[in-house]
Design an enzyme around this catalytic site. Sequence first.
Site, PDB file in Angstrom:
ATOM      1  N   LYS A   1       0.833  -1.202   0.000  1.00  0.00           N
ATOM      2  CA  LYS A   1       0.000   0.000   0.000  1.00  0.00           C
ATOM      3  C   LYS A   1       0.873   1.259   0.000  1.00  0.00           C
ATOM      4  O   LYS A   1       1.955   1.275   0.583  1.00  0.00           O
ATOM      5  CB  LYS A   1      -0.920  -0.019   1.225  1.00  0.00           C
ATOM      6  CG  LYS A   1      -1.986   1.078   1.245  1.00  0.00           C
ATOM      7  CD  LYS A   1      -2.830   0.941   2.497  1.00  0.00           C
ATOM      8  CE  LYS A   1      -3.886   2.033   2.610  1.00  0.00           C
ATOM      9  NZ  LYS A   1      -4.643   1.924   3.873  1.00  0.00           N
TER      10      LYS A   1
ATOM     11  N   SER B   1      -9.404   1.954   3.052  1.00  0.00           N
ATOM     12  CA  SER B   1      -8.601   2.725   2.111  1.00  0.00           C
ATOM     13  C   SER B   1      -7.598   1.885   1.300  1.00  0.00           C
ATOM     14  O   SER B   1      -6.984   2.396   0.357  1.00  0.00           O
ATOM     15  CB  SER B   1      -7.821   3.820   2.852  1.00  0.00           C
ATOM     16  OG  SER B   1      -6.974   3.280   3.843  1.00  0.00           O
TER      17      SER B   1
ATOM     18  N   GLY C   1      -6.683   1.422  10.027  1.00  0.00           N
ATOM     19  CA  GLY C   1      -6.947   2.286  11.172  1.00  0.00           C
ATOM     20  C   GLY C   1      -8.434   2.433  11.438  1.00  0.00           C
ATOM     21  O   GLY C   1      -8.835   2.910  12.498  1.00  0.00           O
ATOM     22  N   GLY C   2      -9.251   2.034  10.448  1.00  0.00           N
ATOM     23  CA  GLY C   2     -10.702   2.076  10.594  1.00  0.00           C
ATOM     24  C   GLY C   2     -11.344   1.105   9.627  1.00  0.00           C
ATOM     25  O   GLY C   2     -12.292   1.430   8.927  1.00  0.00           O
ATOM     26  N   GLY C   3     -10.756  -0.104   9.581  1.00  0.00           N
ATOM     27  CA  GLY C   3     -11.274  -1.136   8.679  1.00  0.00           C
ATOM     28  C   GLY C   3     -10.614  -1.157   7.319  1.00  0.00           C
ATOM     29  O   GLY C   3     -11.080  -1.854   6.405  1.00  0.00           O
ATOM     30  N   SER C   4      -9.511  -0.440   7.145  1.00  0.00           N
ATOM     31  CA  SER C   4      -8.952  -0.224   5.810  1.00  0.00           C
ATOM     32  C   SER C   4      -8.334  -1.451   5.157  1.00  0.00           C
ATOM     33  O   SER C   4      -8.059  -1.432   3.958  1.00  0.00           O
ATOM     34  CB  SER C   4      -7.915   0.903   5.850  1.00  0.00           C
ATOM     35  OG  SER C   4      -8.542   2.140   6.065  1.00  0.00           O
TER      36      SER C   4
END
Length: 609
Positions: free
Chosen positions: A205, A281, A302-305
């Site tokens: 990534k 993301s 960090g939030g489901g990425s």
Amino acid sequence: MGKSRVMLPANEVDLAEIKYETEAIQAPHLTGTTLKLFVRLIEMPAIGPLIISHIKKQNRTDEILKKSVMPEIPMFKPEFPPQEPEPSVIALEEDGKPEDRVGLGFKCLKHYDAATCWVDHTNISFRYWTIRDYAYAYRSKFTTPSMVAERIISVMEEFANNEPPMPMLISFDPEEVRKQATASTLRFKEGNPLSILDGIFMTIKDDIDCLPHPSKGGTTWFHAVRPVKKDAVSVSRLRSCGVVFVGKGNMHELGLGTTGNNSNHGTTRNPHAPERYTGGSSSGPAAIVAAGICSAALGTDGGGSVRIPSSLCGVVGLKTTYGRTDMNGALCDAGTVEIIGPIASNVEDVILVYSAILGSSPADRISLKPSPPCLPDLSSSENIDVLASIKLGKYTKWFNDVFSPEISEKCDRVLQVLIEKYGCKMMEIVVPELDEMRTAHMVSIGSESLCSLVPHCNDGNDVKLSYDTRTNLALFQSFTASDYVAAQRIRRRLMYYHTEIFNKVDVIVTPTTGMTAPVIPSDALKYGETNLQVTGNLMRFVITANLLGFPAISVPVGYDKQGLPIGLQFIGRPWAEATILRLAAAVEELNLEPKKKPKIFYDILKRTS
């Protein structure tokens, strides 16, 4: 200012009184020139704060942060109580060589039957090639890493001419790929491969450092203010195992979005439905694995990425326990909710990549005191007995709060078969204060992202960011220091509730996302999109593991009526990656619904062997 909301200490809350409230996020859905105008308004000193204040009021943000009296002290990063050892596992050495850990990971897998894997697939259901398939092909001299590299390079060149554009990579250098593949091919020729990962092609990534590529974080400029000097720790560990890095995967700019929309480099499209988003993301990493081009990828979560795009693209994504992997060399290496995790087409490949990258940083070893890393011994005769002993926790009202009932129905069907076949136990649980959890996560990740970005935005770089990123930053800038402290008080309350839940069950089960892949609006491609209702649906079940640091995994369990993938999520106790990997492998083995070949798919190994 209004009446304060005095909250009982978490240990005095009566769970029988908890009423589940369906999430309803209030915010405008904006694309194209309307989004451009909205950003101009919210960035105006007089008008902007009024608009942001109105949106926060509609979503109870200030009520939760400013009007709630909480007796708990703040928890500024996850704090875990000591954990019981997991049964029937293979322990790994954090300080050992990554290739040695991968060797142990290989030994914990079930027997590999080459004859079964290499039959003609024309008359059987679709399956992805695994890392062990590639390793067998190399060792049997069916093909070489250099031959595979040429096929991948031709595919990426084909992608460059696609209409509409669907870029999976932000940075790609064919000669660099050839160079790595040539070195791997030579090692096989000399009979000295570094590990089973030697010659395996992976994407990294764009917010994780991987020489010689820049790390732009999906922007057009971040690499100029933060040049890459060396590999991230996780990338270095993979490189020592012989992995060939294809390039830097596309992503939602700076990780501040859940769809994968990127107006700077083009929006990656879902291989199962190119008119739809991949999720974000980690959009490029999930798509390139789903399309069969790479065996695995690294993302950040960090939030489901990692889990959101894995679910929407029909692949497997692992979020490790906070602190289990060293974040050094990632753009988000200073936060309290992020991890680096693997994405692969199947659980065994996730296990192999995870084996290579695991290992806490020196600072996290001191502060978090991690339990020794372990893998499930899937080859052991005890595996079925261990599965029978696992207790699953399900909050039914939350589980069923999905955009389409097909999602919860498919996930529930898999769980019922898992219980019937292996004897797992299911218990009803209650998770209090889910609204507070969403708010605390938003404030935590938003404030920490803003802190990292502000020093780089003072020279006018902020206006180079995409419009949806600027919308998020305007919201984050409205949070105060007291808001951040209130969010950390909420984190401590929630950690208490979940510690109590994990005293009764081993794993919490949910769908991974509350909806399948959303359609890409045509006017969102040039200027971006902000749609917090979609964000809420995609993030509904994933943020628990981020705010509280728990391990979680998304595993595919079927498709909706439109043929779009559905993911099931297992959230484990701290440091219990082995347990959720064991369950994910069991779900995969059930194979209740045959895999569908994505509309965009390349059979890389077959074309080279």
